[in-house]
Structure formats: C-alpha cells, structure tokens
Design an enzyme around this catalytic site. Structure first.
Site, PDB file in Angstrom:
ATOM      1  CD  GLU A 118     -17.543  -6.768 -11.082  1.00 30.65           C
ATOM      2  OE1 GLU A 118     -16.563  -6.785 -11.846  1.00 30.65           O
ATOM      3  OE2 GLU A 118     -17.495  -6.323  -9.914  1.00 30.65           O
ATOM      4  CD  GLU A 138     -17.738  -1.143 -10.835  1.00 27.54           C
ATOM      5  OE1 GLU A 138     -17.964  -2.233 -10.292  1.00 27.54           O
ATOM      6  OE2 GLU A 138     -18.442  -0.693 -11.766  1.00 27.54           O
TER       7      GLU A 138
END
Length: 264
Positions: A118, A138
């Site tokens: 990210e 995730e």
C-alpha cells in the site's frame, strides 16, 4: 496490543540535489508499519510538504525487506474503536504521500507485503529487485487491505489484478508483477541503485513546473472519476466488519501461533 518494549522500524529522511530519500530500518532488516513508524512517516512527509525544492522522493527499506506490512502485534485484541483509528491513520498517511506534488518512487529491495505494498501504491513508480515478492495477504489474517490497497489496486490496475492479489492473498514474484503492470522496472539486486538513478536523472531532466501541474491534473481526474474518498470509506467499513465478526482475532492468533486458522 503491541508490546512497547519491542523495537519499531525507524524512518530517516535525507535530502540532496532535489531528491529526498525516506529510508525505513527495522529490527533484523524487517520493516513494519507500526504506530510509531507511521507517526515518523507523517512527520517526514510534513517536512516534504513544506519543501518546494524537492522534486523526487524515494522510499526504500534496508536489509531483508522493503516493508513486510503492518505491525501484526497491533491487531491483537483490537477493538472496533481502535481499528477505526488504525485504518484512518494509515489511509491518511498513504494519501499524504500520494498527494505530494513531487514524483514518488518506491525502490523495492525485497518482500513487499500488505501495508508495504500500500505504501508502494501511493508512489508514482515502483522499481523492484527480481527476487522480490509483492502482494496483499490480509485475507489470510481475516481482514483486508485497509490503507487504500483495495481502492488504489482497483483504480490503477482494474478489478482483475485487484482480485488476484486481494482475494487470493498470495505474494507474486516481481517478474509476474511487471507483466501485470504493477511495477515499472525489475533489476538484479546489484543493479537496483543504478536503475533507480537512471529513472531519477530522466525525471530531473523534465520541466518541474509541467510535472507538478500534470500530477495535480491526474489526481483531480482520478478522484472525480473513481470517487476515491467513497472507496476509502467502504474499505474502512469492510475492515470494521471483519473485526466485529471475529475474523481478525482468529486470523491474527493463528498467525502468531503458527497454526492454520479455524474460520468461524
């Protein structure tokens, strides 16, 4: 929550010849984005926001990884209130980096996962060593990318690559990421600095005024077309649902115990 006595990743900001370098250094060469590290990045970015001379920002890690991801210890026993603070802070950090008017380059020297990817997505260019693996794992922890990963992956590359990384949760090799357009250059580890320098010199040879105006125009077009802020809110709400459903507790504990998660 996290043990405050465990060392966190530090952030060093250096500036020379219109190029700023943000270097992350973690214990044993493994960088994570814990609370203190995110705060240090906020402070460094604030300095860059006030420095009109900087034209290029390089983000890089040291040792074994670029950034391994968020600090998993901070997810232990996390409440919905704490989760909201964590998500909003991470989103704000990535947005501040993305919104810098200078050109941002992620120099990916090793594994780049979760919050690390990210962070790279908030940059304009991504250069990786050929041995690097990147991705958003995730879902294996019962959560989802919550610092702009779902939004930027979809906006920048489309829903198919976004689903490939996010729903499967696998890390993919740099070569495959290059083919998908997720990164811009792949280099042997010993050639990373030379590849990075060539990109920097090429960018510096262009008009800084035109680059800044073009970057602002692209950002405005992207934000209007894809409703970025609405996407960030959806990402936050989805993460909070994972916390409320107990998925994060199951996934994180299984990760720490090194056992397969038993999803409820």
């Amino acid at each position: 929550m996290r043990d405050p006595d465990i060392p966190q990743t530090t952030v060093d900001l250096s500036i020379a010849d219109q190029v700023a370098t943000l270097t992350l250094s973690g214990p044993k060469g493994i960088q994570t984005l814990g609370t203190a590290t995110r705060q240090a990045l906020h402070e460094a970015i604030e300095q860059l926001e006030q420095n009109a001379e900087v034209r290029i920002v390089v983000v890089r890690g040291t040792g074994r990884t670029f950034v391994a991801g968020a600090d998993i210890q901070e997810f232990r026993g996390i409440t919905e209130k704490q989760a909201r603070v964590l998500v909003e802070d991470g989103q704000a950090l990535m947005n501040r980096l993305a919104d810098l008017s200078c050109v941002k380059i992620a120099a990916i020297n090793g594994p780049c996962a979760g919050g690390g990817w990210e962070l790279a997505l908030a940059c304009d260019y991504r250069i990786a060593v050929d041995s690097a693996r990147i991705g958003l794992p995730e879902v294996s922890l019962g959560l989802l990318p919550c610092w702009g990963g779902t939004v930027r992956m979809t906006e920048m590359f489309g829903s198919s690559p976004a689903k490939k990384l996010i729903l499967r949760g696998d890390l993919i090799p740099a070569g495959e990421a290059l083919q998908l357009g997720l990164i811009d250059d792949v280099a042997a580890p010993e050639e990373l600095d030379a590849t990075l320098e060539a990109r920097i010199q090429s960018l510096l040879s262009r008009s800084p005024f035109a680059q800044r105006e073009a970057a602002r125009a692209i950002s405005r077009i992207s934000a209007r077309h894809h409703q970025t802020q609405l996407g960030m809110a959806d990402e936050l709400n989805a993460f909070l649902k994972c916390v409320a459903a107990g998925q994060v507790e199951i996934g994180v504990q299984a990760f720490l115990d090194k056992t397969p998660p038993q999803w409820g």
